[in-house]
Design a protein around this motif. Sequence first.
Motif, PDB file in Angstrom:
ATOM      1  N   LEU A 150     -18.288 -16.713  11.474  1.00  0.00           N
ATOM      2  CA  LEU A 150     -18.482 -18.149  11.387  1.00  0.00           C
ATOM      3  C   LEU A 150     -18.284 -18.882  12.718  1.00  0.00           C
ATOM      4  O   LEU A 150     -18.745 -20.009  12.885  1.00  0.00           O
ATOM      5  CB  LEU A 150     -17.543 -18.740  10.328  1.00  0.00           C
ATOM      6  N   TRP A 187     -29.418 -14.320  10.422  1.00  0.00           N
ATOM      7  CA  TRP A 187     -27.985 -14.512  10.674  1.00  0.00           C
ATOM      8  C   TRP A 187     -27.592 -15.969  10.419  1.00  0.00           C
ATOM      9  O   TRP A 187     -26.554 -16.241   9.812  1.00  0.00           O
ATOM     10  CB  TRP A 187     -27.675 -14.114  12.110  1.00  0.00           C
ATOM     11  N   GLN A 210     -24.818 -17.301   7.765  1.00  0.00           N
ATOM     12  CA  GLN A 210     -23.696 -18.148   8.171  1.00  0.00           C
ATOM     13  C   GLN A 210     -23.604 -19.399   7.301  1.00  0.00           C
ATOM     14  O   GLN A 210     -22.507 -19.824   6.928  1.00  0.00           O
ATOM     15  CB  GLN A 210     -23.840 -18.537   9.647  1.00  0.00           C
TER      16      GLN A 210
END
Length: 524
Positions: A95, A270, A274
């Motif tokens: 994160l 990705w 996230q």
Amino acid sequence: MLRITQQTSADGAKTYYTRADYYTEGLETVGLWGGDGARRLGLQGTVDQHAFDNLCDNLDPATGKQLTARTRTDRTVGYDFTFSVPKSVSLVYALSGNTDISIAFRAAVDETMRDIEREMKARVRKRGQDTERTTGNMVWAEFVHNTSRPVDGVPDPQLHTHCFVFNSTWDDEERQWKAGQFRELKASAPYHQAAFRARLANKLQDLGYVIERKRDDFELAGLSAATLKRFSRRTKEIEDKAAELGITNPKVKDKLGAATRAKKDHTLTWAELQKQWADRLSPSEREPLKRVQSRTVPISRPARDEQGAVDYALDHVFARKSVAAERELATEALKYGLGRVTVEGVQAELANRPLIRDRRNGRAVATTASVLAEEQRIIDFARRGRGKFRPLGDPKRDVKRTWLNDGQQAAVRHILGSRDRLILVRGSAGTGKTILEQELGDALTDLGKPCVALAPSAGASRGVLREEAGFSGADTVARFLKDQTMQKRARSGVILLDEASLLGAKDALALFILSVPWSDTIYP
């Protein structure tokens, strides 16, 4: 965590490359060659599929010729050394995008793999020899992954790397490539796991993160257990399936995980992952995560304490055994001192201790002068009690369990007829010691002799002795040494000690000394 898995299929081994060949969009990282053996083969930098597949087929990547002498259909292609970080590290990395975490992780993996590489061996069979020679080189391909296997189509953050080590090592003395010997490397996995964790914890502290020790591992401080559990769905999935099937063995659970895992879904980028992960957090969880990510809170890093860690290791290990591998001592020191010790510091501290050292089956082992003294006192205790007591009963007593074999019946007669204070019965696993204990318990009850049954562990005492052998009050030696009520029950009677070989010299001596004034005999 470090897990080592054997791979016997060339086609199966080749999937390590094909599974890693989707490192765009931040999901995975390009594979890299590692090891002095790889350098000797001219393999450096990025892993390419042609060279990787050739090695899986036991072929020299440059020439295409056979690499090691034997290529059987059932040969071991290599071993997967899988390193994983704690869940909190995976979550913060996923994160925050802090690449320093990934760099620290890969450095800890590389340092640990270099240590493992130095211990690589090959078999020596020339001129009638049957030995092993340290070669000190390996060939591996490292593939870093950032996610777990998906659950309901979505993976969780899981930073881990697969170091696939090929079954080949260069023997410089014989000037040829040979199959590697991985048995001792696998046996040393607990040490290398502890060393990896120590290195990673130290590197993360260098970056300003605060760590909290959790048993043998650690987590980044500031994140709740509930938050981490929310991002451990794959672990829960495996545990739920294991519970459904009644599986408790960790190794069987590992196989269950491999058998039930879903294929990775490459459709999510990705950035999309996230966002899904961030949305999974509750408002009360986001602020603590931000504080951990920012590293703005001043930290008070614990002082180095290799001395205290080694002190603990010596006390802990020698409480259970009289002789231990030096590597086991180092493992315990690294686990106990996590965040406060370095691998090199622990090794230096152990080397400076006045241990009594030797080598046994190629391993460095050690004990201490105090442990030897305790063992001598135990021997003296047994010798002084030989032939000094009345027999417990009639050795000619008819056994109630007529199906006992000759050896079991002889053991019962030996115990009942012995005039020694300390009576030993040895038997391999599966030879019926529990049934023998049942027969002995009945005999002592008939004689009116009180008997306290003990074992070193809770499992052996409350499991085997209570549930299988019928000693309802059985408990651990540690409990007995503190519980005066239990001690009173043993007066003028018998202490039955199961699994005596697992009891350390210190506790054994304490038990014997305590029993001297009032116990007829001790039967381990």
